[in-house]
Design a protein around this motif. Structure first.
Motif, mmCIF file in Angstrom:
data_model
loop_
_atom_site.group_PDB
_atom_site.id
_atom_site.type_symbol
_atom_site.label_atom_id
_atom_site.label_comp_id
_atom_site.label_asym_id
_atom_site.label_seq_id
_atom_site.Cartn_x
_atom_site.Cartn_y
_atom_site.Cartn_z
ATOM 1 N N VAL A 188 0.846 -0.941 0.276
ATOM 2 C CA VAL A 188 -0.100 0.003 0.320
ATOM 3 C C VAL A 188 1.105 1.219 0.383
ATOM 4 C CG1 VAL A 188 -1.524 1.166 1.263
ATOM 5 C CG2 VAL A 188 -1.818 -1.475 1.197
ATOM 6 N N SER A 189 0.848 1.805 -1.077
ATOM 7 C CA SER A 189 2.049 3.145 -0.601
ATOM 8 C C SER A 189 0.624 4.539 -1.806
ATOM 9 C CB SER A 189 2.826 3.034 -2.240
ATOM 10 O OG SER A 189 2.655 2.477 -3.524
ATOM 11 N N ASP A 190 1.340 5.957 -1.492
ATOM 12 C CA ASP A 190 0.932 7.157 -2.006
ATOM 13 C C ASP A 190 -0.479 7.146 -1.901
ATOM 14 O OD1 ASP A 190 3.510 7.494 -2.676
ATOM 15 O OD2 ASP A 190 3.445 5.892 -3.826
ATOM 16 N N CYS A 191 -0.554 6.744 -0.180
ATOM 17 C CA CYS A 191 -2.626 7.211 -0.048
ATOM 18 C C CYS A 191 -2.931 8.139 0.895
ATOM 19 C CB CYS A 191 -3.596 5.336 0.050
ATOM 20 S SG CYS A 191 -2.606 4.128 -1.328
ATOM 21 N N SER A 192 -4.005 8.540 1.213
ATOM 22 C CA SER A 192 -4.739 9.005 1.801
ATOM 23 C C SER A 192 -5.897 8.311 2.570
ATOM 24 C CB SER A 192 -4.825 10.568 1.856
ATOM 25 O OG SER A 192 -5.669 11.118 1.094
ATOM 26 N N PHE A 193 -5.626 8.650 4.039
ATOM 27 C CA PHE A 193 -7.477 7.494 4.662
ATOM 28 C C PHE A 193 -7.364 9.024 5.633
ATOM 29 C CE2 PHE A 193 -3.992 4.638 3.302
ATOM 30 C CZ PHE A 193 -4.809 3.449 2.321
ATOM 31 N N SER A 194 -8.788 8.446 5.765
ATOM 32 C CA SER A 194 -9.186 8.919 7.220
ATOM 33 C C SER A 194 -10.583 8.025 7.464
ATOM 34 C CB SER A 194 -10.193 10.735 6.255
ATOM 35 O OG SER A 194 -10.640 10.987 7.210
ATOM 36 N N THR A 195 -11.541 8.054 8.489
ATOM 37 C CA THR A 195 -12.190 7.694 9.327
ATOM 38 C C THR A 195 -12.334 7.052 10.543
ATOM 39 O OG1 THR A 195 -12.950 4.825 9.655
ATOM 40 C CG2 THR A 195 -10.459 5.383 9.286
ATOM 41 N N ARG A 196 -13.713 7.255 11.180
ATOM 42 C CA ARG A 196 -14.232 7.377 12.123
ATOM 43 C C ARG A 196 -13.209 5.772 13.155
ATOM 44 N NH1 ARG A 196 -13.845 5.630 16.676
ATOM 45 N NH2 ARG A 196 -16.306 5.611 17.898
ATOM 46 N N TRP A 197 -12.581 4.698 12.668
ATOM 47 C CA TRP A 197 -12.177 3.281 13.281
ATOM 48 C C TRP A 197 -10.724 3.274 12.654
ATOM 49 C CZ3 TRP A 197 -14.086 2.424 17.402
ATOM 50 C CH2 TRP A 197 -13.895 0.916 17.737
ATOM 51 N N SER A 198 -10.324 2.186 12.202
ATOM 52 C CA SER A 198 -9.205 2.537 12.024
ATOM 53 C C SER A 198 -8.737 1.694 10.350
ATOM 54 C CB SER A 198 -8.139 1.062 12.277
ATOM 55 O OG SER A 198 -8.707 -0.462 11.202
ATOM 56 N N VAL A 199 -7.590 2.939 9.985
ATOM 57 C CA VAL A 199 -7.231 2.923 8.448
ATOM 58 C C VAL A 199 -6.919 1.682 8.115
ATOM 59 C CG1 VAL A 199 -6.331 3.538 6.964
ATOM 60 C CG2 VAL A 199 -6.627 5.211 8.467
ATOM 61 N N PHE A 200 -5.513 0.550 9.211
ATOM 62 C CA PHE A 200 -4.424 -0.945 8.634
ATOM 63 C C PHE A 200 -5.585 -1.687 9.947
ATOM 64 C CE2 PHE A 200 -2.561 2.092 6.203
ATOM 65 C CZ PHE A 200 -2.341 1.880 5.351
ATOM 66 N N ARG A 201 -6.274 -2.215 9.447
ATOM 67 C CA ARG A 201 -6.610 -3.209 10.354
ATOM 68 C C ARG A 201 -6.433 -4.804 9.767
ATOM 69 N NH1 ARG A 201 -12.456 -4.666 12.846
ATOM 70 N NH2 ARG A 201 -12.000 -6.067 14.951
ATOM 71 N N PHE A 202 -5.816 -5.803 10.879
ATOM 72 C CA PHE A 202 -4.991 -6.839 10.471
ATOM 73 C C PHE A 202 -6.075 -7.946 11.700
ATOM 74 C CE2 PHE A 202 -2.212 -4.407 8.964
ATOM 75 C CZ PHE A 202 -1.792 -5.128 7.521
ATOM 76 N N GLY A 203 -6.413 -8.786 10.602
ATOM 77 C CA GLY A 203 -7.127 -9.734 12.022
ATOM 78 C C GLY A 203 -7.286 -11.217 11.451
ATOM 79 N N GLY A 204 -7.191 -12.418 11.785
ATOM 80 C CA GLY A 204 -6.910 -13.607 11.799
ATOM 81 C C GLY A 204 -6.312 -14.341 10.496
ATOM 82 N N GLY A 205 -5.894 -15.140 10.264
ATOM 83 C CA GLY A 205 -5.005 -16.121 9.196
ATOM 84 C C GLY A 205 -3.436 -15.827 9.025
ATOM 85 N N VAL A 206 -2.902 -15.213 8.527
ATOM 86 C CA VAL A 206 -1.407 -15.796 8.008
ATOM 87 C C VAL A 206 -1.806 -13.911 7.484
ATOM 88 C CG1 VAL A 206 0.616 -16.520 7.566
ATOM 89 C CG2 VAL A 206 -1.176 -17.818 8.442
ATOM 90 N N ALA A 207 -0.961 -13.585 7.916
ATOM 91 C CA ALA A 207 -0.243 -12.157 7.697
ATOM 92 C C ALA A 207 1.016 -11.931 7.375
ATOM 93 C CB ALA A 207 -1.459 -10.382 7.830
ATOM 94 N N GLU A 208 1.446 -11.811 6.043
ATOM 95 C CA GLU A 208 2.797 -11.520 5.781
ATOM 96 C C GLU A 208 3.190 -10.989 4.397
ATOM 97 O OE1 GLU A 208 5.234 -15.647 6.220
ATOM 98 O OE2 GLU A 208 3.518 -16.500 4.740
ATOM 99 N N ASN A 209 4.326 -10.553 5.051
ATOM 100 C CA ASN A 209 4.964 -9.647 3.383
ATOM 101 C C ASN A 209 4.691 -8.694 2.943
ATOM 102 O OD1 ASN A 209 7.131 -11.723 3.561
ATOM 103 N ND2 ASN A 209 6.222 -13.098 2.590
#
Length: 557
Positions: free
Chosen positions: A270-291
């Motif tokens: 994920v690159s060169d982006c803008s974000f705004s939110t009431r909640w989270s931006v990058f949220r990780f949950g469950g499984g295998v998140a890698e690289n």
């Protein structure tokens, strides 16, 4: 699937109502008299343009143009692919399936408007439900694809989901569209697709998540603008068990998670982006998140923790990097939780999760007290634990976060913490960041971390705060270099270490007067070393309590 008394049409019945419209003269000058759908015609097979007006679409903002759009897509797919053109106009549609080798191009003044009639949407049973409850997700898309390849949705036009029509005016009343919960449509829904590109589109007011990608590979999201703040759980991107995913040059304003990665997501940038939110931006949950790498992004007006990793039993998060990030007016701002046990019955008996090799580099952040988003369709309430927040690295019991590093990070916190809050016990919960209540540190709370590196870290407060800047609780193998911290004369200490082992602090700087630089607590501390730095604004370098021994600290001023 049937989730209400207003039974949506099945895919079979829906497609049975689609009539094949006659092909008129397209942009390439090919008339209906020269070919029929599915027939190969010369050297331009797979490269033709299918204008949906030639298939009967009105584009008047009132007529239902679902059948015309679906007919154009079907003809394009049968003819070895090409471009389906949505020209200028407002085309009202219900559920549409995009198919392999089709590019859906929405012209600058073209709008695909999701109908407010809930009966025009249908679920696809081939798409599995995810989450703890069907109230959390669904399998209905305004535009969807299943096991398709070489799909592109592009153009400077708009896809408008009319999300306000799917929000109930009160708990006792149905929404205007007549459907709610998991029956609501996503803007775009993809399952087991390959070579998928979405670029340049304006995605407006989704009734649910804007883009949901499940078990797909080779995915590109480029130059998108997503604005969806009209309903509570409107995510931006929601990736589930997908690989080779690349998000770039996007501007995202949402009400819920802006970029969620669930299940097993690998090889993601994920690159060169803008974000705004009431909640989270990058949220990780469950499984295998890698690289996974996130770089060169701006996060602003985010009141729910910009970076949030929740790892439960059976999961693994590894080799994830966040770099070159500006956070302006956020809460959180970083929270990593790892629990040995889960509150979910389906996780019983699974091995503890693993979180390791997570890095944060060149991050500038301003943390504030949360306020309502200025352009949201409704007001948000905030829990007590959201009012004061810090960077939280939180494992517990017999599990540890491993190899977590911060390099060149500056954070300004709002302050306002009290002496009572500084002494609060942190509950053994690895849930949402606010569930631990007000953290006892204003800057970093780290518990059960093995291999922690803090290099070039600067922590400040906008208002007085009587909590320590940093708390280490059962931290092992930590290297802290070039730490600059602001404290208060009325606070008990600037740092507090409890039962921590093999910790080296070098070149530390105390920015404002404090009574004690480091308070050491507990009988199980070992080999804490302080070497150099400027501690002149501290009345005392060290304090000891709760069985802590001076023998375990080596101080070189």
């Amino acid at each position: 699937m049937n989730h209400s008394s207003n039974k949506p049409l099945s895919r079979r019945n829906w497609l049975g109502q689609v009539t094949t419209a006659s092909l008129g003269t397209g942009l390439l000058g090919v008339s209906s008299s020269s070919f029929s759908p599915g027939q190969i015609r010369g050297n331009d097979a797979g490269a033709r343009v299918y204008n949906i007006r030639d298939f009967g679409a009105k584009g008047d903002g009132r007529s239902l143009d679902t059948k015309a759009l679906q007919a154009a897509i079907d003809a394009c797919n049968k003819d070895q692919g090409g471009m389906v053109l949505v020209p200028a106009g407002v085309f009202v549609i219900g559920t549409v399936e995009i198919k392999s080798n089709v590019t859906l191009h929405i012209a600058s003044q073209g709008v695909l408007l999701g109908t407010a009639d809930g009966k025009q949407y249908y679920a696809n049973d081939a798409i599995p439900l995810h989450g703890d409850s069907t109230l959390e997700d669904g399998n209905v898309g305004l535009i969807y694809a299943v096991k398709a390849e070489n799909i592109t949705i592009e153009g400077n036009g708009t896809i408008d989901g009319q999300g306000a029509q799917f929000r109930s005016p009160s708990k006792d009343m149905p929404p205007p569209a007549g459907i709610s919960g998991p029956q609501r449509p996503y803007h775009l829904l993809f399952h087991q697709c390959k070579n998928l590109t979405v670029r340049d589109i304006f995605l407006k007011d989704s009734a649910f998540h804007s883009i949901r990608v499940i078990q797909s590979a080779y995915v590109k999201m480029e130059g998108l603008h997503i604005h969806s703040r009209i309903i509570h759980n409107s995510d931006g991107f929601h990736f589930i068990s997908s690989e080779y995913v690349h998000v770039s040059s996007c501007d995202i304003q949402t009400q819920d998670d802006a970029c969620a990665l669930f299940g097993s997501c690998k090889f993601v940038t994920v690159s060169d982006c803008s974000f705004s939110t009431r909640w989270s931006v990058f949220r990780f949950g469950g499984g295998v998140a890698e690289n996974i790498t996130v770089s060169n992004c701006v996060i602003y007006q985010t009141y729910g923790c910009p970076i949030k990793l929740r790892c439960g039993p059976g999961s693994r998060f590894e080799n994830i990097s966040f770099s070159n990030i500006i956070m302006k007016d956020v809460t959180g701002p970083i929270s990593i939780g790892l629990a040995s046990q889960s509150r979910r019955p389906q996780d019983a008996g699974k091995a503890p999760g693993v979180v390791r090799n997570i890095s944060f580099n060149n991050i500038q952040a301003t943390v504030v007290l949360p306020v309502p988003l200025p352009d949201a369709g409704f007001l948000s309430s905030y829990r007590p634990g959201e009012m004061h927040s810090c960077i939280v690295l939180n494992a517990m019991d017999n599990v540890y976060l491993e190899n977590i590093s911060f390099n060149d990070v500056k954070v300004t916190f709002p302050g306002g913490g009290t002496a009572e809050q500084a002494m609060q016990e942190v509950p053994k919960i690895a849930g949402e960041y606010f569930e631990i209540g007000t953290p006892p540190a204003y800057g970093i709370f780290a518990r059960n971390v093995r291999g922690l590196s803090l290099q070039g870290l600067r922590l400040e407060t906008a208002a007085p705060d009587l909590r320590p800047a940093i708390i280490f609780d059962h931290v092992e193998d930590a290297a802290v270099n070039g730490l600059s911290m602001q404290g208060q004369k009325e606070a008990a200490s600037l740092l507090r270490f409890t039962d921590s082992v093999d910790v080296l602090l070098t070149a530390s700087r105390v920015l404002t007067p404090v009574p004690v630089f480091l308070q050491v607590e507990g009988a199980n501390n070992r080999n804490i070393r302080i070497d150099g730095g400027d501690l002149s604004k501290a009345d005392k370098a060290l304090g000891f309590s709760n069985g802590a021994s001076e023998r375990e600290v080596i101080f070189k001023g």
